[in-house]
Design an enzyme around this catalytic site. Structure first.
Site, PDB file in Angstrom:
ATOM      1  N   VAL A  83       0.722  -1.018  -0.119  1.00  0.00           N
ATOM      2  CA  VAL A  83       0.131   0.047  -0.157  1.00  0.00           C
ATOM      3  C   VAL A  83       0.892   1.147  -0.275  1.00  0.00           C
ATOM      4  O   VAL A  83       1.788   1.362   0.841  1.00  0.00           O
ATOM      5  CB  VAL A  83      -0.874   0.060   1.278  1.00  0.00           C
ATOM      6  N   LYS A  84       0.827   1.951  -0.977  1.00  0.00           N
ATOM      7  CA  LYS A  84       1.456   3.302  -1.149  1.00  0.00           C
ATOM      8  C   LYS A  84       0.794   4.423  -0.500  1.00  0.00           C
ATOM      9  O   LYS A  84      -0.439   4.644  -0.958  1.00  0.00           O
ATOM     10  CB  LYS A  84       1.742   3.423  -2.698  1.00  0.00           C
ATOM     11  N   VAL A  85       1.511   5.004   0.353  1.00  0.00           N
ATOM     12  CA  VAL A  85       0.719   6.226   1.240  1.00  0.00           C
ATOM     13  C   VAL A  85       1.709   7.240   1.284  1.00  0.00           C
ATOM     14  O   VAL A  85       2.818   7.232   1.108  1.00  0.00           O
ATOM     15  CB  VAL A  85       0.653   5.724   2.827  1.00  0.00           C
TER      16      VAL A  85
END
Length: 218
Positions: A83-85
C-alpha cells in the site's frame, strides 16, 4: 539492489519481467491515468499476476480513516500488494496502523531526510525519495539518498530505501554506490542500463568477421 519498474503499462511490465531482472513494480494515480486504467483493482490484480515481487498501489485518500479503509481494500487484492501512502501526517498515522496489521507500505513523496526518519519510525516497509524532482529544484537528489541510507544504518531502521523519480542510468549507478535498497525506473531506463556503444561496435565487428570467415570457406 532490487530493480522495480515504475509504470502501470502491462506490456512494459511484461517486457521488463521477461528480462529476468525485475523485482517489483511501483504505480501511482498519474501512471494509471496515462494508460487509461478504468478498473483500478482489476488492473493491479493483473500486474500481480505478472510479477512475483512487491507491487505498490497508491491510495488517493488523505484522511486517516479513509486511508486505512482504502489501504486495507488495496492490500486484499493480492498477497504481494504494497500500500503506497503519501508522506503526510494522516498518512504516517495510517502507516503505523498498517504496520501493526502486517500490511506492507511504501511511503511516497519523500523529499527530506527528516521525513524519511518519521516514516521509518512509523514502520514503513519502503521509503520513496524522489531524486529527479529534487534535482528539478536545483538541489541534489543523490545527497538525499545518501543521508537517508546513513541515518537508517546508524539506527538500524528496517525500512528499505527505494530511489524513485529516476530519470537516467547515472541515477541508478549513484543510488547503487550509495547503498539504496531499490531503484524504481521507467522501462526506458532499464533498457539504457544495457546499452554501451563499445558493446554494439564489438558485436557488429564480430558478426562482420564471421561473415568474412564464411565467405573464405566457400
Amino acid at each position: 539492489m532490487k530493480f522495480f519498474i515504475d509504470t502501470a503499462d502491462l506490456d512494459e511490465i511484461q517486457e521488463a519481467n521477461d528480462l529476468g531482472v525485475l523485482d517489483g513494480v511501483t504505480t501511482n494515480p498519474s501512471l494509471c491515468h496515462k494508460v487509461g486504467v478504468s478498473d483500478f483493482e482489476g488492473h493491479i490484480a493483473k500486474i500481480c499476476q505478472i510479477v512475483e515481487g512487491d507491487v505498490s498501489a497508491e491510495v488517493i485518500s488523505t484522511k486517516y480513516a479513509d486511508i486505512v479503509a482504502e489501504g486495507r481494500n488495496i492490500a486484499s487484492i493480492a498477497d504481494n500488494v504494497v500500500v503506497k501512502v503519501p508522506l503526510i501526517k494522516d498518512g504516517i498515522k495510517a502507516i503505523k496502523t498498517f504496520t501493526e496489521e502486517g500490511i506492507k507500505t511504501n511511503c511516497t513523496l519523500c523529499f527530506s531526510a527528516t521525513q524519511a526518519m518519521i516514516a521509518a519510525k512509523a514502520g514503513a516497509t519502503y521509503i520513496s525519495p524522489f531524486i529527479g524532482r529534487v534535482d528539478d529544484i536545483s538541489s541534489d537528489g543523490m545527497t538525499l539518498i545518501e543521508d537517508i541510507v546513513q541515518i537508517y544504518a546508524n539506527y538500524g531502521f528496517a525500512t528499505e530505501v527505494l530511489a524513485a523519480s529516476i530519470r537516467h542510468p547515472l541515477h541508478v549507478l549513484e543510488a547503487a554506490r550509495i547503498g539504496a535498497d531499490v531503484a524504481t525506473m521507467p522501462l526506458k531506463v532499464i533498457e539504457q542500463l544495457l546499452k554501451h556503444p563499445l558493446t554494439d561496435n564489438g558485436l557488429e565487428r564480430f558478426l562482420a568477421d564471421w561473415d568474412k570467415l564464411q565467405e573464405s570457406l566457400k
